[in-house]
Design a protein around this motif. Sequence first.
Motif, PDB file in Angstrom:
ATOM      1  N   ARG A 254      -1.082  33.473 -21.984  1.00  0.00           N
ATOM      2  CA  ARG A 254      -1.225  33.446 -20.524  1.00  0.00           C
ATOM      3  C   ARG A 254      -2.391  34.349 -20.124  1.00  0.00           C
ATOM      4  NH1 ARG A 254       4.342  34.792 -17.774  1.00  0.00           N
ATOM      5  NH2 ARG A 254       3.287  33.737 -16.033  1.00  0.00           N
ATOM      6  N   PHE A 255      -3.413  33.742 -19.530  1.00  0.00           N
ATOM      7  CA  PHE A 255      -4.614  34.481 -19.157  1.00  0.00           C
ATOM      8  C   PHE A 255      -4.633  34.702 -17.647  1.00  0.00           C
ATOM      9  CE2 PHE A 255      -5.592  32.069 -23.001  1.00  0.00           C
ATOM     10  CZ  PHE A 255      -6.030  33.078 -23.839  1.00  0.00           C
ATOM     11  N   GLN A 256      -4.371  35.964 -17.251  1.00  0.00           N
ATOM     12  CA  GLN A 256      -4.457  36.389 -15.857  1.00  0.00           C
ATOM     13  C   GLN A 256      -5.321  37.648 -15.842  1.00  0.00           C
ATOM     14  OE1 GLN A 256      -0.013  36.379 -15.489  1.00  0.00           O
ATOM     15  NE2 GLN A 256      -0.383  35.158 -13.650  1.00  0.00           N
ATOM     16  N   GLU A 257      -4.998  38.594 -14.952  1.00  0.00           N
ATOM     17  CA  GLU A 257      -5.708  39.872 -14.987  1.00  0.00           C
ATOM     18  C   GLU A 257      -5.474  40.554 -16.327  1.00  0.00           C
ATOM     19  OE1 GLU A 257      -4.504  42.148 -11.653  1.00  0.00           O
ATOM     20  OE2 GLU A 257      -5.689  40.998 -10.210  1.00  0.00           O
ATOM     21  N   GLN A 258      -4.268  40.391 -16.856  1.00  0.00           N
ATOM     22  CA  GLN A 258      -3.942  40.868 -18.195  1.00  0.00           C
ATOM     23  C   GLN A 258      -3.446  39.691 -19.020  1.00  0.00           C
ATOM     24  OE1 GLN A 258      -1.080  44.034 -17.703  1.00  0.00           O
ATOM     25  NE2 GLN A 258      -2.676  45.566 -17.362  1.00  0.00           N
ATOM     26  N   THR A 259      -3.801  39.663 -20.275  1.00  0.00           N
ATOM     27  CA  THR A 259      -3.374  38.578 -21.157  1.00  0.00           C
ATOM     28  C   THR A 259      -2.011  38.918 -21.757  1.00  0.00           C
ATOM     29  OG1 THR A 259      -5.656  38.049 -21.715  1.00  0.00           O
ATOM     30  CG2 THR A 259      -3.951  37.245 -23.203  1.00  0.00           C
ATOM     31  N   SER A 260      -1.116  37.951 -21.725  1.00  0.00           N
ATOM     32  CA  SER A 260       0.196  38.136 -22.342  1.00  0.00           C
ATOM     33  C   SER A 260       0.515  36.928 -23.215  1.00  0.00           C
ATOM     34  CB  SER A 260       1.282  38.330 -21.272  1.00  0.00           C
ATOM     35  OG  SER A 260       1.361  37.201 -20.415  1.00  0.00           O
ATOM     36  N   PHE A 261       1.542  37.095 -24.050  1.00  0.00           N
ATOM     37  CA  PHE A 261       1.904  36.059 -25.015  1.00  0.00           C
ATOM     38  C   PHE A 261       3.394  35.779 -24.907  1.00  0.00           C
ATOM     39  CE2 PHE A 261      -1.619  38.580 -26.530  1.00  0.00           C
ATOM     40  CZ  PHE A 261      -2.559  37.625 -26.904  1.00  0.00           C
TER      41      PHE A 261
ATOM     42  N   GLU B 160      17.563  28.238 -24.087  1.00  0.00           N
ATOM     43  CA  GLU B 160      16.254  28.679 -24.566  1.00  0.00           C
ATOM     44  C   GLU B 160      16.138  30.194 -24.529  1.00  0.00           C
ATOM     45  OE1 GLU B 160      11.575  27.439 -24.007  1.00  0.00           O
ATOM     46  OE2 GLU B 160      12.877  27.335 -22.246  1.00  0.00           O
ATOM     47  N   ALA B 161      15.582  30.756 -25.600  1.00  0.00           N
ATOM     48  CA  ALA B 161      15.290  32.190 -25.681  1.00  0.00           C
ATOM     49  C   ALA B 161      13.783  32.383 -25.563  1.00  0.00           C
ATOM     50  CB  ALA B 161      15.802  32.760 -26.987  1.00  0.00           C
ATOM     51  N   VAL B 162      13.359  33.382 -24.757  1.00  0.00           N
ATOM     52  CA  VAL B 162      11.935  33.626 -24.499  1.00  0.00           C
ATOM     53  C   VAL B 162      11.627  35.100 -24.758  1.00  0.00           C
ATOM     54  CG1 VAL B 162      10.060  33.484 -22.809  1.00  0.00           C
ATOM     55  CG2 VAL B 162      11.954  31.830 -22.724  1.00  0.00           C
ATOM     56  N   TRP B 163      10.567  35.338 -25.494  1.00  0.00           N
ATOM     57  CA  TRP B 163      10.084  36.698 -25.779  1.00  0.00           C
ATOM     58  C   TRP B 163       8.647  36.782 -25.287  1.00  0.00           C
ATOM     59  CZ3 TRP B 163       7.717  38.306 -31.047  1.00  0.00           C
ATOM     60  CH2 TRP B 163       7.350  39.661 -31.019  1.00  0.00           C
ATOM     61  N   GLU B 164       8.373  37.701 -24.357  1.00  0.00           N
ATOM     62  CA  GLU B 164       7.025  37.866 -23.808  1.00  0.00           C
ATOM     63  C   GLU B 164       6.530  39.275 -24.094  1.00  0.00           C
ATOM     64  OE1 GLU B 164       4.492  37.324 -19.641  1.00  0.00           O
ATOM     65  OE2 GLU B 164       6.518  36.518 -19.832  1.00  0.00           O
ATOM     66  N   PHE B 165       5.252  39.382 -24.477  1.00  0.00           N
ATOM     67  CA  PHE B 165       4.695  40.684 -24.820  1.00  0.00           C
ATOM     68  C   PHE B 165       3.193  40.663 -24.579  1.00  0.00           C
ATOM     69  CE2 PHE B 165       4.744  37.924 -28.470  1.00  0.00           C
ATOM     70  CZ  PHE B 165       3.516  38.096 -29.075  1.00  0.00           C
ATOM     71  N   GLY B 166       2.601  41.849 -24.532  1.00  0.00           N
ATOM     72  CA  GLY B 166       1.168  41.988 -24.324  1.00  0.00           C
ATOM     73  C   GLY B 166       0.711  43.371 -24.732  1.00  0.00           C
TER      74      GLY B 166
ATOM     75  N   LEU C 266       5.434  46.250 -21.712  1.00  0.00           N
ATOM     76  CA  LEU C 266       6.628  46.285 -22.542  1.00  0.00           C
ATOM     77  C   LEU C 266       7.082  44.863 -22.821  1.00  0.00           C
ATOM     78  CD1 LEU C 266       8.647  49.137 -20.770  1.00  0.00           C
ATOM     79  CD2 LEU C 266       7.433  49.290 -22.964  1.00  0.00           C
ATOM     80  N   ALA C 267       7.640  44.658 -24.004  1.00  0.00           N
ATOM     81  CA  ALA C 267       8.177  43.340 -24.333  1.00  0.00           C
ATOM     82  C   ALA C 267       9.367  43.028 -23.416  1.00  0.00           C
ATOM     83  CB  ALA C 267       8.614  43.308 -25.793  1.00  0.00           C
ATOM     84  N   SER C 268       9.452  41.793 -22.975  1.00  0.00           N
ATOM     85  CA  SER C 268      10.569  41.366 -22.142  1.00  0.00           C
ATOM     86  C   SER C 268      11.239  40.153 -22.782  1.00  0.00           C
ATOM     87  CB  SER C 268      10.108  41.022 -20.723  1.00  0.00           C
ATOM     88  OG  SER C 268       9.229  39.907 -20.727  1.00  0.00           O
ATOM     89  N   TYR C 269      12.525  39.983 -22.482  1.00  0.00           N
ATOM     90  CA  TYR C 269      13.316  38.918 -23.075  1.00  0.00           C
ATOM     91  C   TYR C 269      14.040  38.155 -21.970  1.00  0.00           C
ATOM     92  CZ  TYR C 269      12.487  41.870 -27.151  1.00  0.00           C
ATOM     93  OH  TYR C 269      11.886  42.623 -28.126  1.00  0.00           O
ATOM     94  N   ASP C 270      14.004  36.829 -22.068  1.00  0.00           N
ATOM     95  CA  ASP C 270      14.673  35.963 -21.100  1.00  0.00           C
ATOM     96  C   ASP C 270      15.640  35.047 -21.836  1.00  0.00           C
ATOM     97  OD1 ASP C 270      12.773  37.102 -19.467  1.00  0.00           O
ATOM     98  OD2 ASP C 270      11.718  35.234 -19.038  1.00  0.00           O
ATOM     99  N   GLN C 271      16.664  34.622 -21.099  1.00  0.00           N
ATOM    100  CA  GLN C 271      17.563  33.582 -21.594  1.00  0.00           C
ATOM    101  C   GLN C 271      17.687  32.520 -20.518  1.00  0.00           C
ATOM    102  OE1 GLN C 271      18.931  33.552 -24.792  1.00  0.00           O
ATOM    103  NE2 GLN C 271      19.341  31.415 -24.229  1.00  0.00           N
ATOM    104  N   ARG C 272      17.576  31.239 -20.916  1.00  0.00           N
ATOM    105  CA  ARG C 272      17.570  30.155 -19.943  1.00  0.00           C
ATOM    106  C   ARG C 272      18.544  29.053 -20.365  1.00  0.00           C
ATOM    107  NH1 ARG C 272      10.978  29.483 -18.932  1.00  0.00           N
ATOM    108  NH2 ARG C 272      10.573  31.727 -18.643  1.00  0.00           N
ATOM    109  N   TYR C 273      19.195  28.449 -19.362  1.00  0.00           N
ATOM    110  CA  TYR C 273      20.109  27.335 -19.588  1.00  0.00           C
ATOM    111  C   TYR C 273      19.822  26.264 -18.536  1.00  0.00           C
ATOM    112  CZ  TYR C 273      22.615  31.030 -22.085  1.00  0.00           C
ATOM    113  OH  TYR C 273      22.938  32.067 -22.922  1.00  0.00           O
ATOM    114  N   SER C 274      19.907  25.004 -18.937  1.00  0.00           N
ATOM    115  CA  SER C 274      19.658  23.939 -17.969  1.00  0.00           C
ATOM    116  C   SER C 274      20.516  22.718 -18.262  1.00  0.00           C
ATOM    117  CB  SER C 274      18.178  23.541 -17.951  1.00  0.00           C
ATOM    118  OG  SER C 274      17.821  22.857 -19.136  1.00  0.00           O
ATOM    119  N   ALA C 275      20.711  21.920 -17.219  1.00  0.00           N
ATOM    120  CA  ALA C 275      21.376  20.624 -17.320  1.00  0.00           C
ATOM    121  C   ALA C 275      20.574  19.665 -16.454  1.00  0.00           C
ATOM    122  CB  ALA C 275      22.822  20.706 -16.847  1.00  0.00           C
TER     123      ALA C 275
END
Length: 221
Positions: free
Chosen positions: A126-133, A160-166, A170-179
Amino acid sequence: MIRFLTILVFVILKIQASFAQEAFRGLAEHALSLKLEQDSVWVHEFGISNRNLIYRNQRFGVQAEFLELSHATGRKLSSRSLLELGLRYRFENGSGNNEVRLSQQFTYTKPGKNVEIEHRFRFSQRFQEQTSFRARYRFAAILPLREPSINKMNVKLTAEAVWEFGKDQLASYDQRYSAVFDYTIVENMDINFGVEYRWRDFTQSPYHQAFLLTGLEFSLN
């Protein structure tokens, strides 16, 4: 099926009462896509979507968040697996901090008589003011609601499990559910709608999001 989704939306919206100390937001996201899949190993998809904030601080209202353009090209590795490269450009409303996002994705599908299982691995920049992954893994179960026909009907359940870092975050973690409910209106034209719940950054500054999802998909084979 509509009754099921109505109940699920109601339950998610009531979740906010259980998180008095944590932020809760309700959003609506709409998408339009076109898939080109000829008699070859290549698949191309183009899309446009937008997201609106509709609930915050115990109040309802509509506030545009972004408009996004996307494209992905994939190569079938087999009848069950697909490797894709994607590009997204997001026009952020108000902030002026637009985003360019690149993604690499691998999907493996295991068909079955009563349920189809799907595993998806995605890595994005993700390319914004700061790049993250972001590194993501999504498990999905696709359940047919009628016998196969031109007017197919199914529901897709995902986790879905999501791990974001840059570099400077600080690394952040998300959990997502959908129907999501999917219905073929006519050949090569699908409509879908559903709900998604996201538990964001749950190890640092947790907050919760509920999405109402709608989509229209066209395909050219």
